[in-house]
Design an enzyme around this catalytic site. Structure first.
Site, PDB file in Angstrom:
ATOM      1  N   GLU A   1     -21.961 145.360 -21.923  1.00  0.00           N
ATOM      2  CA  GLU A   1     -22.521 144.464 -22.935  1.00  0.00           C
ATOM      3  C   GLU A   1     -22.472 143.014 -22.458  1.00  0.00           C
ATOM      4  O   GLU A   1     -23.445 142.261 -22.622  1.00  0.00           O
ATOM      5  CB  GLU A   1     -21.750 144.620 -24.246  1.00  0.00           C
ATOM      6  CG  GLU A   1     -21.966 145.974 -24.908  1.00  0.00           C
ATOM      7  CD  GLU A   1     -20.928 146.295 -25.966  1.00  0.00           C
ATOM      8  OE1 GLU A   1     -20.158 145.369 -26.348  1.00  0.00           O
ATOM      9  OE2 GLU A   1     -20.861 147.449 -26.417  1.00  0.00           O
TER      10      GLU A   1
ATOM     11  N   GLU B   1     -19.903 154.908 -25.408  1.00  0.00           N
ATOM     12  CA  GLU B   1     -19.521 154.833 -26.822  1.00  0.00           C
ATOM     13  C   GLU B   1     -19.913 156.070 -27.633  1.00  0.00           C
ATOM     14  O   GLU B   1     -19.131 156.558 -28.456  1.00  0.00           O
ATOM     15  CB  GLU B   1     -20.145 153.582 -27.462  1.00  0.00           C
ATOM     16  CG  GLU B   1     -19.400 152.286 -27.167  1.00  0.00           C
ATOM     17  CD  GLU B   1     -19.790 151.656 -25.838  1.00  0.00           C
ATOM     18  OE1 GLU B   1     -19.348 150.533 -25.566  1.00  0.00           O
ATOM     19  OE2 GLU B   1     -20.535 152.297 -25.065  1.00  0.00           O
TER      20      GLU B   1
END
Length: 253
Positions: free
Chosen positions: A113, A133
């Site tokens: 990210e 995730e």
């Protein structure tokens, strides 16, 4: 000991994730130290550009799953963890100075990210990046639900998010996620050369350029950050997430 260090190479501030024994995994102290280093770099009048990199064998291996129990122990700790992670995105994207990612080894989860949050990215040829995730029951943050589809398109973004496939540096380059791929042993030399080029541009003009682009993203990105925050908090608190993380930890032993 600080988990994020700051030193200057002339007009270039180098911020280094400094938890190499854990592959710079994201925990509470690293988030606090990184925030402090980025703020100092953004506020320093002598700094023209920031380089974000990681010490040791990886840029950032994502969330430290050993801290999951503490992070998920209460609604307050869940909210604090999600807020602290997203605060780094704001430090990178909404500060006045351009941030160049110098990434190698692994950029996983939150580390991936932060790569997407940088203004420019130079990848070492040994880089591997992915989002774990969905397999762990976690949720992505960092505004990437807005940023990644813009870069690679909707279906490709869904593939990256849902399947969590590992992508090497050349694949990331072809997708438009990184600007350059260089030999690992030349990473910092080439990044500092690029940073020097950026620093030679008008600081006033480049800061305005970043602000104009960020302002166009601001409303949409702010919305994405808030929706991600809500979803991440729900995932942290969901019993399936704890089960999946425990199963993952057992499999790694």
């Amino acid at each position: 000991m600080s988990y994020a260090t700051l030193h200057n190479e002339g007009p270039v501030a180098v911020v280094t994730l400094n938890r190499p024994e854990r592959l710079n995994a994201i925990g509470a102290q690293l988030l606090a130290d990184l925030h402090g280093a980025l703020v100092r770099a953004q506020l320093d009048a002598d700094t023209r550009v920031i380089v974000l990199t990681g010490a040791g064998r990886a840029f950032c291996a994502g969330d430290d799953l050993k801290e999951f129990g503490a992070q998920a122990s209460s609604a307050e700790s869940i909210a604090r963890t999600c807020d602290d992670i997203q605060r780094i995105t704001r430090d990178i994207m909404f500060g006045p100075k351009l941030v160049i990612g110098a990434v190698h080894g692994y950029a996983v989860g939150g580390g991936f990210e932060w790569v997407l949050n940088c203004d420019l990215v130079v990848a070492a040829d040994n880089l591997v990046a992915f989002f774990p995730e969905m397999s762990l029951g976690h949720f992505v943050t960092g505004g990437v639900t807005r940023l990644l589809p813009q870069i690679v398109g909707y279906q490709r973004a869904m593939e990256l998010f849902v399947l969590g496939a590992r992508h090497d540096a050349q694949a990331l380059y072809r997708l438009g996620i990184v600007n350059r791929v260089v030999p690992h042993d030349e990473l910092m030399t080439q990044v500092l050369a690029l940073a020097g080029e950026v620093a030679s541009r008008s600081a006033f003009a480049t800061s305005r350029l970043k602000r104009v682009i960020a302002c166009q993203l601001d409303g949409q990105l702010a919305r994405a950050l808030e929706l991600e925050r809500q979803a991440a908090m729900e995932c942290f608190a969901h019993p399936e997430t704890a089960q999946r993380i425990a199963a993952f930890a057992t499999k790694r032993r």
